[in-house]
Design an enzyme around this catalytic site. Structure first.
Site, PDB file in Angstrom:
ATOM      1  N   GLN A 206       1.773  17.341  18.319  1.00  0.00           N
ATOM      2  CA  GLN A 206       1.854  16.913  19.707  1.00  0.00           C
ATOM      3  C   GLN A 206       2.555  15.333  19.426  1.00  0.00           C
ATOM      4  OE1 GLN A 206       0.392  19.398  22.326  1.00  0.00           O
ATOM      5  NE2 GLN A 206       1.136  20.257  20.765  1.00  0.00           N
ATOM      6  N   GLY A 247      -4.012  18.839  30.536  1.00  0.00           N
ATOM      7  CA  GLY A 247      -3.336  19.267  29.392  1.00  0.00           C
ATOM      8  C   GLY A 247      -2.299  18.514  28.904  1.00  0.00           C
ATOM      9  N   HIS A 248      -1.454  18.735  28.130  1.00  0.00           N
ATOM     10  CA  HIS A 248      -0.350  18.142  27.602  1.00  0.00           C
ATOM     11  C   HIS A 248       0.977  18.277  28.553  1.00  0.00           C
ATOM     12  CE1 HIS A 248       0.470  21.795  24.958  1.00  0.00           C
ATOM     13  NE2 HIS A 248       0.804  21.960  25.915  1.00  0.00           N
ATOM     14  N   ASN A 249       1.669  17.217  28.649  1.00  0.00           N
ATOM     15  CA  ASN A 249       2.761  17.216  29.533  1.00  0.00           C
ATOM     16  C   ASN A 249       2.561  17.311  30.929  1.00  0.00           C
ATOM     17  OD1 ASN A 249       4.294  17.307  27.052  1.00  0.00           O
ATOM     18  ND2 ASN A 249       4.786  19.482  27.083  1.00  0.00           N
ATOM     19  N   SER A 267       1.943  21.229  31.223  1.00  0.00           N
ATOM     20  CA  SER A 267       3.181  20.885  31.994  1.00  0.00           C
ATOM     21  C   SER A 267       3.084  21.489  33.520  1.00  0.00           C
ATOM     22  CB  SER A 267       4.116  22.059  31.000  1.00  0.00           C
ATOM     23  OG  SER A 267       4.306  21.706  29.902  1.00  0.00           O
TER      24      SER A 267
END
Length: 338
Positions: A206, A247-249, A267
């Protein structure tokens, strides 16, 4: 490229080593014994020595337009790789990319034995509680209070008049002014990215950051993951309750409200002023429009238009959900009487 404030970046990996590491097949035999991978990036980035991967048909257009010199793909898509790029054929493109990225990048670690690294820069009026640990090259603005046993990782930037609660951890993050992270908040840890190949499961590195803009508040026990490559961004004055997962993004807009136990998958894009009731959930790659409302306990499986309220599992317009509940109740009562 990943931000060097947060990641140690290797120089390059010999192409033959890459083929051995990933068990991939080089489709340009003339490159054997020459060439290097110097960076890993998504398909939308590119350049000489860059490696990307393609594993999802939804991004076929990105594959056709990629400027990456090397692309990990399955055999079925070797012919779709642009002529200017070189395909590395493998059964598991993402896992191959992850193995290379793991060799090139590593999250920076705290150096030395001092709790407060000598390179830390603090403006006037910064207050540190007992047991605080601050890594190298951190910058902290005036009037910020960091409470007991909080950990600030290398390279982080924290603005003015912030509060970082006890036992919080901040890594790979840029915080604006007047940001609050309450006790036990965890900002910038690795997002949940996992792939696998014949060798087994592998964590996908990540390589992005977290950006908390001015006046954001984050509740106790909340986790906000850093981006997989792009940034996770929380917009100005957004308020996040306790025990929330982002979460990521994810791109969360300004003046949003996320109540306790909300879970936002990777995302997801959220417009300004959106609101989430307690225990609301959103699957990955969903767009939620400005001013939308996600009712408590709802689970969102498709895009939500602006200024729309949705409820239920799966989430649908709240009026529709209520009509369905009334119909079910009436029919259940009729059946019981029968």
């Amino acid at each position: 490229m990943p931000d060097p404030r947060f990641f140690d970046i290797g120089s390059k990996i010999d192409l033959d080593q890459v083929v051995a590491l990933t068990s991939s097949r080089l489709t340009a035999p003339e490159k054997k014994g020459s060439g290097f991978i110097i960076a890993c990036a998504p398909l939308s980035f590119g350049g000489i020595g860059y490696a990307a991967f393609f594993s999802d048909r939804r991004y076929l257009t990105n594959l056709h337009r990629t400027g990456a010199e090397f692309v990990f793909v399955t055999d079925d898509f070797v012919d779709q790789v642009p002529a200017a790029s070189i395909a590395l054929a493998t059964a598991s493109p993402q896992a191959a990319w992850a193995r290379v990225a793991t060799q090139l990048y590593r999250t920076r670690r705290h150096e030395g034995t001092e709790a407060i690294h000598p390179s830390v820069k603090m403006e006037a009026g910064v207050t540190l509680g007992i047991g605080v640990v601050i890594g190298q090259d951190v910058e902290i603005g005036a009037g910020t209070r960091i409470e007991a046993y909080a950990v600030i990782g290398p390279g982080c930037r924290i603005g003015r008049d912030c509060r970082i609660g006890a036992h919080s951890t901040i890594y790979c993050a840029l915080l604006g002014d007047r940001v609050q992270v309450l006790s036990g908040g965890h900002i910038g840890e690795a997002g949940f990215g996992v792939s696998g190949d014949a060798k087994g499961l592998v964590d996908v590195p990540q390589l992005g950051r977290v950006i908390l803009q001015d006046d954001v508040s984050v509740g106790s026990g909340t986790c906000i993951d850093r981006g997989a490559y792009d940034d996770t961004v929380i917009g100005e004055a957004t308020k996040i309750d306790n025990m929330v997962q982002v979460g990521h993004n994810c791109q969360i807009g300004r003046n949003c409200i996320l109540a306790a136990h909300t879970g936002i998958s990777g995302s997801v894009k959220v417009g300004d002023g959106a609101m989430f009731g307690g225990r609301a959930g959103v699957i990955d790659h969903i767009d939620i429009g400005a001013g939308a409302k996600i009712a408590a306990g709802a689970c969102v499986f498709k895009d939500v238009p602006a200024a729309t309220m949705v409820s239920g599992f799966p989430a649908r317009p709240s009026r529709q959900f209520l009509r369905e509940m009334v119909w079910l109740e009436k029919n259940a009562m009729t059946k019981d009487k029968g």
